[in-house]
Design a protein around this motif. Structure first.
Motif, PDB file in Angstrom:
ATOM      1  N   VAL A   6      -4.282   1.313  10.191  1.00 44.69           N
ATOM      2  CA  VAL A   6      -3.171   1.609   9.291  1.00 44.69           C
ATOM      3  C   VAL A   6      -3.661   1.433   7.864  1.00 44.69           C
ATOM      4  CG1 VAL A   6      -0.844   0.963   8.623  1.00 44.69           C
ATOM      5  CG2 VAL A   6      -1.532   0.795  11.017  1.00 44.69           C
ATOM      6  N   CYS A   7      -3.390   2.407   6.995  1.00 42.99           N
ATOM      7  CA  CYS A   7      -3.860   2.295   5.616  1.00 42.99           C
ATOM      8  C   CYS A   7      -2.985   3.141   4.692  1.00 42.99           C
ATOM      9  CB  CYS A   7      -5.321   2.727   5.505  1.00 42.99           C
ATOM     10  SG  CYS A   7      -5.602   4.444   5.906  1.00 42.99           S
ATOM     11  N   ILE A   8      -3.215   2.972   3.404  1.00 43.23           N
ATOM     12  CA  ILE A   8      -2.602   3.823   2.389  1.00 43.23           C
ATOM     13  C   ILE A   8      -3.743   4.488   1.626  1.00 43.23           C
ATOM     14  CG2 ILE A   8      -0.521   2.452   2.168  1.00 43.23           C
ATOM     15  CD1 ILE A   8      -1.784   1.341  -0.432  1.00 43.23           C
ATOM     16  N   ARG A   9      -3.446   5.592   0.985  1.00 42.97           N
ATOM     17  CA  ARG A   9      -4.502   6.273   0.233  1.00 42.97           C
ATOM     18  C   ARG A   9      -4.261   6.142  -1.264  1.00 42.97           C
ATOM     19  NH1 ARG A   9      -6.011  11.802   2.954  1.00 42.97           N
ATOM     20  NH2 ARG A   9      -7.811  11.544   1.619  1.00 42.97           N
ATOM     21  N   TYR A  17       4.079   4.205  -1.648  1.00 38.07           N
ATOM     22  CA  TYR A  17       2.786   4.576  -1.079  1.00 38.07           C
ATOM     23  C   TYR A  17       3.002   5.147   0.320  1.00 38.07           C
ATOM     24  CZ  TYR A  17       0.973   1.594  -4.779  1.00 38.07           C
ATOM     25  OH  TYR A  17       0.689   1.040  -5.993  1.00 38.07           O
ATOM     26  N   PRO A  18       2.585   6.378   0.577  1.00 37.82           N
ATOM     27  CA  PRO A  18       2.687   6.902   1.945  1.00 37.82           C
ATOM     28  C   PRO A  18       1.688   6.192   2.864  1.00 37.82           C
ATOM     29  CG  PRO A  18       1.938   8.611   0.401  1.00 37.82           C
ATOM     30  CD  PRO A  18       2.111   7.354  -0.370  1.00 37.82           C
ATOM     31  N   VAL A  19       2.110   5.950   4.089  1.00 36.00           N
ATOM     32  CA  VAL A  19       1.282   5.244   5.055  1.00 36.00           C
ATOM     33  C   VAL A  19       0.576   6.259   5.951  1.00 36.00           C
ATOM     34  CG1 VAL A  19       1.296   3.580   6.963  1.00 36.00           C
ATOM     35  CG2 VAL A  19       2.828   3.269   5.013  1.00 36.00           C
ATOM     36  N   ALA A  46      -5.140  -7.184  -0.961  1.00 35.36           N
ATOM     37  CA  ALA A  46      -6.276  -6.306  -0.658  1.00 35.36           C
ATOM     38  C   ALA A  46      -5.855  -4.837  -0.593  1.00 35.36           C
ATOM     39  CB  ALA A  46      -6.914  -6.718   0.660  1.00 35.36           C
ATOM     40  N   GLY A  47      -4.551  -4.562  -0.662  1.00 35.79           N
ATOM     41  CA  GLY A  47      -4.077  -3.188  -0.609  1.00 35.79           C
ATOM     42  C   GLY A  47      -3.745  -2.715   0.793  1.00 35.79           C
ATOM     43  N   ASP A  48      -3.723  -3.625   1.764  1.00 41.42           N
ATOM     44  CA  ASP A  48      -3.363  -3.277   3.132  1.00 41.42           C
ATOM     45  C   ASP A  48      -1.852  -3.417   3.314  1.00 41.42           C
ATOM     46  OD1 ASP A  48      -6.017  -2.840   3.819  1.00 41.42           O
ATOM     47  OD2 ASP A  48      -6.319  -4.944   4.393  1.00 41.42           O
ATOM     48  N   VAL A  49      -1.325  -2.706   4.293  1.00 45.42           N
ATOM     49  CA  VAL A  49       0.111  -2.742   4.571  1.00 45.42           C
ATOM     50  C   VAL A  49       0.455  -4.081   5.223  1.00 45.42           C
ATOM     51  CG1 VAL A  49       1.977  -1.637   5.863  1.00 45.42           C
ATOM     52  CG2 VAL A  49       0.165  -0.245   4.863  1.00 45.42           C
TER      53      VAL A  49
END
Length: 137
Positions: A6-9, A17-19, A46-49
């Motif tokens: 799972v991440c965002i761009r 932020y779209p997942v 860290a920018g993770d969901v």
């Protein structure tokens, strides 16, 4: 075997932020967009969901993807084949359409009119029994 995360761009201008689900197969990576969004509060440092609802949804989706790929032989697939299978793998196949094309090929390409007629009668009987012109499997 493909791996998932799972991440965002990148963020949108409105702060959301779209997942995405990152798919890696044979050292190549692509992204499958989900219908979920998170804001700045849904991300960790860290920018993770970190939003539990979004993570639970994506985890269920990743589990479905893994189960689907475990049922298929993906050794010789490239990344695009894997993504296409994941996005379209649960669609039903219409047996009636396949049978009609096969019967037409028998008539035109193979010049087997008599066999084609027998298959046509069998298909009509099966469709009459089922009560529909589209037998799905």
């Amino acid at each position: 075997m493909a791996t998932f995360k799972v991440c965002i761009r990148k963020g949108r201008t409105d702060g959301y932020y779209p997942v995405y689900i990152r798919v890696t197969h044979n050292r190549k990576t692509t992204y499958i967009k989900t219908d979920k969004m998170v804001d700045k509060k849904g991300l960790n440092k860290a920018g993770d969901v970190k939003d539990n609802y979004v993570l639970a949804y994506c985890t269920r989706l990743i589990n479905e993807y893994t189960e689907s790929l475990n049922k298929a032989d993906t050794r010789y697939w490239d990344l695009q084949d894997v993504v296409t299978y994941l996005q379209n793998g649960d669609e039903d196949v219409c047996f009636s359409d396949f049978a009609r094309r096969y019967i037409m090929d028998m008539r035109i390409k193979l010049k087997q009119e008599r066999n084609a007629k027998n298959y046509q009668l069998a298909l009509k009987s099966l469709e009459l029994f089922a009560g529909t012109n589209e037998l799905m499997c």
